[in-house]
Design a protein around this motif. Structure first.
Motif, mmCIF file in Angstrom:
data_model
loop_
_atom_site.group_PDB
_atom_site.id
_atom_site.type_symbol
_atom_site.label_atom_id
_atom_site.label_comp_id
_atom_site.label_asym_id
_atom_site.label_seq_id
_atom_site.Cartn_x
_atom_site.Cartn_y
_atom_site.Cartn_z
ATOM 1 N N VAL A 1 9.587 12.601 -23.945
ATOM 2 C CA VAL A 1 8.908 12.845 -22.682
ATOM 3 C C VAL A 1 7.825 13.885 -22.921
ATOM 4 N N GLY A 2 6.576 13.540 -22.706
ATOM 5 C CA GLY A 2 5.477 14.467 -22.925
ATOM 6 C C GLY A 2 5.546 15.668 -21.995
ATOM 7 N N GLY A 3 5.025 16.812 -22.477
ATOM 8 C CA GLY A 3 5.016 18.014 -21.658
ATOM 9 C C GLY A 3 6.355 18.695 -21.564
ATOM 10 N N THR A 4 7.295 18.354 -22.440
ATOM 11 C CA THR A 4 8.612 18.979 -22.407
ATOM 12 C C THR A 4 8.897 19.645 -23.739
ATOM 13 N N MET A 5 9.948 20.457 -23.754
ATOM 14 C CA MET A 5 10.280 21.247 -24.938
ATOM 15 C C MET A 5 11.288 20.514 -25.806
ATOM 16 N N HIS A 6 11.092 20.578 -27.110
ATOM 17 C CA HIS A 6 12.018 19.969 -28.056
ATOM 18 C C HIS A 6 13.250 20.855 -28.200
ATOM 19 N N THR A 7 14.434 20.284 -27.995
ATOM 20 C CA THR A 7 15.680 21.008 -28.251
ATOM 21 C C THR A 7 16.569 20.152 -29.132
ATOM 22 N N THR A 8 17.372 20.793 -29.966
ATOM 23 C CA THR A 8 18.241 20.064 -30.889
ATOM 24 C C THR A 8 19.573 19.749 -30.211
ATOM 25 N N ALA B 1 4.540 22.701 -33.739
ATOM 26 C CA ALA B 1 4.643 24.158 -33.600
ATOM 27 C C ALA B 1 6.058 24.562 -33.211
ATOM 28 N N SER B 2 6.664 23.794 -32.309
ATOM 29 C CA SER B 2 8.024 24.096 -31.886
ATOM 30 C C SER B 2 9.009 23.943 -33.038
ATOM 31 N N LEU B 3 8.855 22.892 -33.814
ATOM 32 C CA LEU B 3 9.768 22.655 -34.931
ATOM 33 C C LEU B 3 9.616 23.717 -36.014
ATOM 34 N N GLU B 4 8.389 24.182 -36.235
ATOM 35 C CA GLU B 4 8.177 25.238 -37.226
ATOM 36 C C GLU B 4 8.842 26.535 -36.775
ATOM 37 N N GLY B 5 8.690 26.869 -35.486
ATOM 38 C CA GLY B 5 9.365 28.053 -34.964
ATOM 39 C C GLY B 5 10.872 27.920 -35.063
ATOM 40 N N LEU B 6 11.389 26.718 -34.771
ATOM 41 C CA LEU B 6 12.827 26.465 -34.870
ATOM 42 C C LEU B 6 13.335 26.682 -36.296
ATOM 43 N N ALA B 7 12.588 26.204 -37.279
ATOM 44 C CA ALA B 7 13.004 26.347 -38.677
ATOM 45 C C ALA B 7 13.093 27.818 -39.075
ATOM 46 N N LYS B 8 12.134 28.632 -38.636
ATOM 47 C CA LYS B 8 12.145 30.051 -38.982
ATOM 48 C C LYS B 8 13.284 30.791 -38.275
ATOM 49 N N LEU B 9 13.538 30.428 -37.013
ATOM 50 C CA LEU B 9 14.664 31.017 -36.307
ATOM 51 C C LEU B 9 15.976 30.677 -37.006
ATOM 52 N N TRP C 1 8.592 33.905 -33.490
ATOM 53 C CA TRP C 1 9.172 32.584 -33.760
ATOM 54 C C TRP C 1 9.715 31.949 -32.483
ATOM 55 N N ALA C 2 10.330 32.763 -31.615
ATOM 56 C CA ALA C 2 10.879 32.237 -30.366
ATOM 57 C C ALA C 2 9.768 31.715 -29.470
ATOM 58 N N ARG C 3 8.620 32.401 -29.455
ATOM 59 C CA ARG C 3 7.488 31.935 -28.650
ATOM 60 C C ARG C 3 6.960 30.599 -29.181
ATOM 61 N N ALA C 4 6.926 30.456 -30.501
ATOM 62 C CA ALA C 4 6.494 29.178 -31.086
ATOM 63 C C ALA C 4 7.465 28.066 -30.720
ATOM 64 N N PHE C 5 8.757 28.369 -30.763
ATOM 65 C CA PHE C 5 9.765 27.374 -30.422
ATOM 66 C C PHE C 5 9.632 26.934 -28.970
ATOM 67 N N ALA C 6 9.154 27.816 -28.090
ATOM 68 C CA ALA C 6 9.032 27.515 -26.666
ATOM 69 C C ALA C 6 7.790 26.701 -26.328
ATOM 70 N N THR C 7 7.078 26.207 -27.345
ATOM 71 C CA THR C 7 5.906 25.369 -27.110
ATOM 72 C C THR C 7 6.340 24.024 -26.551
#
Length: 406
Positions: free
Chosen positions: A75-82, A182-190, A167-173
């Motif tokens: 769904v576009g415009g939403t945040m990726h969560t695992t 960008a979100s996945l990169e932030g997730l990997a670092k977290l 990193w948390a701000r990147a994950f919140a993209t």
């Protein structure tokens, strides 16, 4: 003849910290449940009225897990969560993780934390005052206050907190193009950071929540290793980002658009708790006017006369619900004396915000400190020059320059 109105595409344009996209008012009146294309993703149902949004948040037929698992619709415009994140789970699995930490966020436990929150607040205000008349409220106060508090609660070393913030701000993209790099990169670092921190705490346990979760993992087998890792960065990220943004945006709204309310709080701080509730309703935290977390219907259902088929994504506009005329009289007016302010800013149902009492308390303590120490606080630049992060789940100021008479 008038020009035809362009088709709605989610996220709807025009959202700001001052309120949801103007189109939501019309949708609440004429089409409260509407199917819209999403930017770069699948079509989704968009719910806009208070009662529908509130009921949907507690409806087990609308699944977060179905929106996050392998092969789930994007769904576009939403945040990726695992899939193993607490915000990606339903039912018993969600309750199992929630029980592990819920005791730390009860009203009683939060009140016991108030003196330490006040102490951190005063230290930050002292540092601001030492600057002699101007500061960046985001960098110097709004971010470090909740970041320090949640860091101490979970046991994150102070020197690591600012890296974690980035990193948390990147994950919140939000995933506007369904790619989410960008979100996945932030997730990997977290993930990498928390893995290292868990290893340190296994060898040297401390009196903090992360150490307690490690015991629940190692001695009681109450969560998996990946759940442990994910729980760590989810709690830290959620524990500071929303509070920091809500605080900065609320101070901006008071200083620029509701100065009379600020002056009232200066003269009578007893009004601060009720004002915080109205700020939570009125100041729009959500950059897409939703939490950014879609749900998926797991069976056919009907909402406000609209048929939602099993497998359809559903988006809940909390920002629109908070401006629903059926629940809030004169909803576009900021009224700190509003009665029965049952806003949905912390959500409802099993996914309601775990840290809502802590967030409320931090906002009250912060406004008590700011109005007492800097009664003449003002914005130091024109509002239209303020820098905002783009593409995040929340309306996030990069900085908020303020000034006062030294």
């Amino acid at each position: 003849m008038p020009e035809p109105r362009p088709a709605d595409v989610f996220p709807l344009p025009g959202s700001s910290y001052r309120g949801p996209a103007p189109r939501y008012r019309e949708l609440r009146e004429r089409e409260p449940v509407v199917k819209v294309p999403t930017e770069g993703g699948a079509d989704a149902w968009l719910l806009t009225r208070y009662e529908d949004v509130r009921a949907a948040q507690a409806d087990p037929r609308l699944s977060r897990a179905a929106a996050c698992g392998p092969g789930s619709v994007r769904v576009g415009g939403t945040m990726h969560t695992t899939p193993e994140m607490i915000i990606s789970l339903d039912g018993d699995e969600h309750a199992r993780l929630r029980r592990l930490v819920a005791g730390a966020f009860t009203s009683r436990r939060v009140e016991l934390m108030r003196p330490r929150v006040q102490e951190v607040c005063e230290q930050l205000l002292d540092a601001m005052a030492a600057k002699g008349g101007s500061a960046d409220l985001v960098e110097d106060f709004a971010v470090p206050l909740p970041l320090t508090v949640i860091g101490e609660l979970l046991g994150v070393p102070p020197q690591d907190l600012r890296a974690f913030e980035k990193w948390a701000r990147a994950f919140a993209t939000v995933d506007e193009r369904a790619g989410g790099e960008a979100s996945l990169e932030g997730l990997a670092k977290l993930n990498t950071y928390i893995v290292g921190l868990i290893a340190e705490k296994r060898s040297s346990p401390a009196d903090d929540m992360l150490s307690q979760l490690i015991v629940a993992r190692d001695n009681e087998d109450r969560l998996s290793e990946q759940e442990l890792v994910t729980f760590g960065f989810t709690l830290i990220g959620a524990g500071f980002d929303t509070t920091a943004n809500q605080l900065a945006n609320s101070v901006l709204a008071l200083l620029v658009h509701h100065r009379d309310v600020w002056d009232r709080l200066v003269s009578d701080p007893g009004h601060i708790p009720a004002t915080v509730e109205e700020l939570l309703r009125y100041v729009n935290l959500f950059a897409t006017d939703t939490t950014g977390f879609p749900r998926v219907a797991v069976e056919d259902m009907e909402v406000a006369g609209a048929h939602i088929a099993a497998g359809d994504p559903v988006l809940l506009s909390l920002a629109s619900a908070n401006r629903d005329e059926r629940v809030f009289p004169d909803p576009d007016t900021f009224d700190p004396d509003r009665q029965r302010n049952q806003h949905l800013s912390f959500g409802h149902g099993i996914h309601h915000c775990l840290g809502k009492q802590l967030g409320r308390m931090e906002l009250v303590v912060a406004l008590e400190g700011l109005t007492r120490r800097f009664p003449d606080l003002r914005l130091a630049v024109p509002e239209d020059e303020l820098p905002w992060h783009r593409g995040e789940i929340n309306h996030t100021l990069s900085s908020l320059p303020v000034a006062w008479q030294a």
